[in-house]
Motif scaffolding. Sequence first.
Motif, PDB file in Angstrom:
ATOM      1  N   SER A 146      11.751  -6.275  -7.782  1.00 12.42           N
ATOM      2  CA  SER A 146      10.745  -6.865  -7.240  1.00 12.42           C
ATOM      3  C   SER A 146       9.227  -6.106  -7.247  1.00 12.42           C
ATOM      4  N   SER A 147       9.567  -4.782  -7.366  1.00  7.66           N
ATOM      5  CA  SER A 147       8.470  -3.789  -7.381  1.00  7.66           C
ATOM      6  C   SER A 147       7.528  -3.954  -8.623  1.00  7.66           C
ATOM      7  N   LYS A 148       7.878  -4.234  -9.487  1.00 10.34           N
ATOM      8  CA  LYS A 148       6.823  -4.833 -10.702  1.00 10.34           C
ATOM      9  C   LYS A 148       6.108  -5.830 -10.552  1.00 10.34           C
ATOM     10  N   LYS A 149       6.689  -6.825  -9.841  1.00  9.56           N
ATOM     11  CA  LYS A 149       5.949  -8.237  -9.543  1.00  9.56           C
ATOM     12  C   LYS A 149       5.018  -7.967  -8.132  1.00  9.56           C
ATOM     13  N   LEU A 150       3.882  -8.253  -8.155  1.00  9.56           N
ATOM     14  CA  LEU A 150       3.092  -8.389  -7.071  1.00  9.56           C
ATOM     15  C   LEU A 150       3.252  -9.271  -6.135  1.00  9.56           C
ATOM     16  N   ARG A 151       4.544  -9.326  -5.406  1.00  9.60           N
ATOM     17  CA  ARG A 151       4.578 -10.255  -4.157  1.00  9.60           C
ATOM     18  C   ARG A 151       5.183  -9.698  -2.971  1.00  9.60           C
ATOM     19  N   ALA A 152       4.846  -9.944  -1.934  1.00  8.22           N
ATOM     20  CA  ALA A 152       5.172  -9.239  -0.810  1.00  8.22           C
ATOM     21  C   ALA A 152       7.073  -9.355  -0.803  1.00  8.22           C
ATOM     22  N   SER A 153       7.373  -8.399  -0.124  1.00  7.52           N
ATOM     23  CA  SER A 153       8.797  -8.178   0.157  1.00  7.52           C
ATOM     24  C   SER A 153       9.419  -9.511   1.138  1.00  7.52           C
ATOM     25  N   HIS A 154      10.264 -10.272   0.666  1.00  6.44           N
ATOM     26  CA  HIS A 154      10.953 -11.292   1.343  1.00  6.44           C
ATOM     27  C   HIS A 154      11.641 -10.691   2.700  1.00  6.44           C
ATOM     28  N   VAL A 155      12.390  -9.344   2.546  1.00  8.21           N
ATOM     29  CA  VAL A 155      13.014  -8.643   3.631  1.00  8.21           C
ATOM     30  C   VAL A 155      11.794  -8.300   4.659  1.00  8.21           C
ATOM     31  N   LEU A 156      10.991  -7.695   4.149  1.00 11.50           N
ATOM     32  CA  LEU A 156       9.879  -7.261   5.394  1.00 11.50           C
ATOM     33  C   LEU A 156       9.044  -8.243   5.978  1.00 11.50           C
ATOM     34  N   LYS A 157       9.061  -9.509   5.219  1.00  8.51           N
ATOM     35  CA  LYS A 157       8.711 -10.893   5.889  1.00  8.51           C
ATOM     36  C   LYS A 157       9.730 -11.128   6.985  1.00  8.51           C
ATOM     37  N   ALA A 158      11.106 -11.278   6.573  1.00  8.80           N
ATOM     38  CA  ALA A 158      11.877 -11.698   7.273  1.00  8.80           C
ATOM     39  C   ALA A 158      12.439 -10.789   8.738  1.00  8.80           C
ATOM     40  N   ILE A 159      11.887  -9.522   8.555  1.00 11.05           N
ATOM     41  CA  ILE A 159      12.366  -8.764   9.809  1.00 11.05           C
ATOM     42  C   ILE A 159      11.148  -8.840  10.671  1.00 11.05           C
ATOM     43  N   GLY A 160       9.817  -9.749  10.420  1.00 11.52           N
ATOM     44  CA  GLY A 160       8.595 -10.074  11.126  1.00 11.52           C
ATOM     45  C   GLY A 160       7.437  -9.149  10.838  1.00 11.52           C
TER      46      GLY A 160
END
Length: 381
Positions: A322-336
């Motif tokens: 996902s690092s070449k796609k400019l979207r926020a990490s779903h993992v970091l979102k999930a941990i709040g």
Amino acid sequence: MQVYLDNSATTKLDKRVLKKMYPYFSENYGNASSIHFMGEDANKALDEAKKEIGKILNCGQKNIIFTSGASEANNLIIKGIARANKEKRNTILVSEIEHSSVLAPVEQLGKEGFKIKYIPVDENGQIKMSEFEKMLDEKVLLVSVMTVNNEIGTIQDIKTISKLTHKKGALFHTDAVQAVPYLKLDINNSEIDFLSLSAHKFYGPKGVGLAYVNRKYKIFPIIDGGEQEYGIRSGTHNIPGIVGMAEALKLAYKEKTTHLKELRDYMWDRMKAEIPNINLNGDSRSRIPNNLNVRFESIEGEAIVIELSTKGICVGTGSACSSKKLRASHVLKAIGLKDEHLNSNVRFTLGKFNTKKEIDHTVDSLKKVVKRLRSFTSIKK
Ligand SMILES: Cc1ncc(COP(=O)(O)O)c(C=O)c1O
């Protein structure tokens, strides 16, 4: 000085592994499905690799299916098991922080009529066990929870999760890609029904991996064609890759990785002491020893990655995919993490070839980069 600190994206091929692979590119290039002596040689190499891997992972060698990597293994297991057993049960549970090669096939199954539920995680990235238990019922066919998260390095309690899954009569899959070489994988004792690995994450070659599939359960292939791998995975065997993966796995568990934890801790101690306003994302204890996922207040993680790259230092912002796609990490979102913090993170993943000198060089460069980037923002320390 060139420094590679992106070992969760991929690792350098170990020279000893390359040496083992070499003859299968040059002299012993037979097709393992051919019945002449060159085919037999290739088939022997295939058999030996399966035996070796079966011994290391403590599982029956007939349950090992070679693939092109973990993305294919995850797709094969999830789609193959779901589609072959849909008359029995139709709910699939996956953790919120799975790799996209688990989340995308599951999404596809949702379109095919399966019910998909996402298991929540806490601020460390650990499965919320009580919620998981509540989600488990007699409609659940398959549970998929990764052994180690690729972004924050959190280690899950796989044994407990698989036990709870089996108690309700469901099947258990784990994407164990980031676990090797740090955690011993014991398939039989951990009650794992399905598991995925990719060789290039543990100093093996790219383009080869495996799906452990307990063949007691019905599975449909996702590639139709030849009869290789018991008809579960058609296609000419990648013998150099398979030989290389077996050798890499053997070396992975033969060699100690304790110095990595010391180096990683040293790096974090220096960063904490010398760079203000930074935070570690994820679990500080239940974490593989090579991972640091760090939030740098008020700076874009990507800016840090690019600036470090110009200085010869390779780090990542998250998962390689996902690092070449400019979207926020779903993992970091999930941990709040808050929205305003989602793009300020950098993943440093050390490997067995890193030295203290390289770590010092990285921290020294990082200090300058952070100071420069922060000079454009409100934090100027
Ligand atoms: C946790 C996890 N699963 C699956 C994969 C996919 O592996 P590959 O790209 O080798 O197929 C990766 C790769 O980054 C990963 O980190």
